[in-house]
Scaffold this active site. Structure first.
Site, PDB file in Angstrom:
ATOM      1  N   SER A   1       0.850  -1.425   0.126  1.00 45.02           N
ATOM      2  CA  SER A   1       0.042  -0.031   0.013  1.00 45.02           C
ATOM      3  C   SER A   1       0.651   1.285   0.025  1.00 45.02           C
ATOM      4  O   SER A   1       0.304   2.303  -0.180  1.00 45.02           O
ATOM      5  CB  SER A   1      -1.095   0.043   1.211  1.00 45.02           C
TER       6      SER A   1
ATOM      7  N   ASP B   1      -3.327   8.179   7.648  1.00 42.55           N
ATOM      8  CA  ASP B   1      -3.930   6.939   8.520  1.00 42.55           C
ATOM      9  C   ASP B   1      -2.987   6.295   9.735  1.00 42.55           C
ATOM     10  O   ASP B   1      -1.936   7.073   9.892  1.00 42.55           O
ATOM     11  CB  ASP B   1      -4.854   5.905   8.105  1.00 42.55           C
TER      12      ASP B   1
ATOM     13  N   HIS C   1       0.071   5.144   7.197  1.00 39.26           N
ATOM     14  CA  HIS C   1       0.158   5.682   5.791  1.00 39.26           C
ATOM     15  C   HIS C   1       0.530   7.347   5.959  1.00 39.26           C
ATOM     16  O   HIS C   1      -0.425   7.900   6.385  1.00 39.26           O
ATOM     17  CB  HIS C   1      -0.597   5.280   4.653  1.00 39.26           C
TER      18      HIS C   1
END
Ligand SMILES: *[C@@H]1O[C@H](CO)[C@@H](O)[C@H](O)[C@H]1NC(C)=O
Ligand SMILES: *[C@@H]1O[C@H](CO)[C@@H](O)[C@H](O)[C@H]1NC(C)=O
Ligand SMILES: *[C@@H]1O[C@H](CO)[C@@H](O)[C@H](O)[C@H]1NC(C)=O
Length: 286
Positions: free
Chosen positions: A45, A258, A261
């Site tokens: 991610s 978040d 990230h």
């Protein structure tokens, strides 16, 4: 890394193909705006621009993508991620191993004593994968050094986002030093055409976190999209559709989006720190 999700299978390398010439924006300072060079990304991610399935990822839900492009498109940030910032002269493979293996280890085993040998086997497997990519004919193979895991919000929540966790950072350093040794060995074996490059996310993240005002960032450790410690997940709602999270007023002032990230502003700052490094020069110009 996809926190809390057991998406470790994704680390069996999913491929993302970019044609940088198709991207709709130009990176500040970038030169090859129209060059149709290819970046093959294998990873997670930290570099995904929307390949993950909608059904399994919050990155396809509000408030992800709120800064760019204005709606959720699968990126694990409010906007652009690291791979959006690379403009290229040659085809490059980028391998991002940003921490899913550690979330997997922590959820399936968790023994602190076992971590060093787990790190060694993880770096060994990464090295085998780097060699395989090179053998496929990629000219340059880039691998991310691990970002300081102890500074990510999931690790700093206990200190109300005031301090990095030094135990977790020490383990991150072990991972990175083994990776550096391994990559140096690969390049040594292939002296005439050294083609393995490490992008030092560790130092780049710390530089920004230690001097956030240089990048107009006000909140170095506190994430923008946040909620109750331990239980929240950015993008999640309860049975009555009530949000389990809150979003800060200005994501551009936050480094983290978040619990794991960075924001677009965060990635932009990291990219600027890396821009002056030899590694980025080798990726972009040789
Ligand atoms: C957890 O790791 C320890 C140390 O490596 C090992 O002895 C143990 O068997 C592991 N437990 C599980 C459930 O994998
Ligand atoms: C990693 O590789 C090195 C050298 O190939 C080897 O000596 C070591 O035992 C390996 N470690 C693990 C945990 O697989
Ligand atoms: C730091 O992280 C370790 C696990 O990596 C944990 O055992 C420890 O309690 C944490 N320390 C603090 C101060 O949060």
């Amino acid at each position: 890394m996809y926190s809390y999700n057991k998406l470790f299978t994704l680390l069996s390398l999913f491929a993302i193909l970019y044609l940088s010439g198709q991207r709709g924006f130009q990176v500040e300072g970038g030169k090859s705006k129209h060059a149709p060079k290819k970046l093959f990304v294998f990873g997670d991610s930290y570099c995904d621009t929307g390949n993950i399935k909608k059904a399994i990822a919050n990155s396809w839900k509000d408030p992800y993508g709120v800064t760019f492009p204005g709606k959720p498109v699968g990126r694990f940030s409010d906007g652009r991620v690291f791979t959006d910032y690379l403009d290229l002269k040659n085809s490059v493979a980028l391998v991002s191993v940003a921490g899913n293996d550690y979330s997997y280890y922590l959820t399936t085993n968790g023994s602190l004593a076992g971590i060093p040998s787990f790190i060694a086997s993880l770096v060994n497997q990464t090295t085998i994968d780097l060699i395989r990519l090179k053998k496929l004919g990629v000219k340059k193979v880039v691998v991310d050094g691990l970002q300081p895991l102890g500074c990510l919000p999931f690790a700093t929540a206990l200190s109300s986002f005031k301090q990095c966790n030094s135990t977790a950072n020490a383990l991150t350093n072990l991972h990175n030093s083994l990776l550096i040794q391994s990559v140096a060995k690969l390049n040594q074996e292939n002296k005439d055409h050294p083609s393995f490059i490490i992008l030092d996310f560790y130092d780049a993240f710390l530089s920004v976190l230690q001097n956030p005002s240089k990048h107009n960032i006000e909140n170095p450790l506190k994430p923008c999209c946040t909620g109750a410690i331990g239980g929240y997940k950015c993008g999640s709602v309860d049975n009555n559709n009530v949000k389990k999270y809150t979003v800060c007023d200005n994501p551009k002032k936050a480094f983290f989006w978040d619990d794991v990230h960075p924001t677009q502003a965060g990635w932009n700052a990291v990219f600027h720190e890396l821009k002056s490094t030899k590694a980025l020069h080798q990726i972009l110009h040789n």
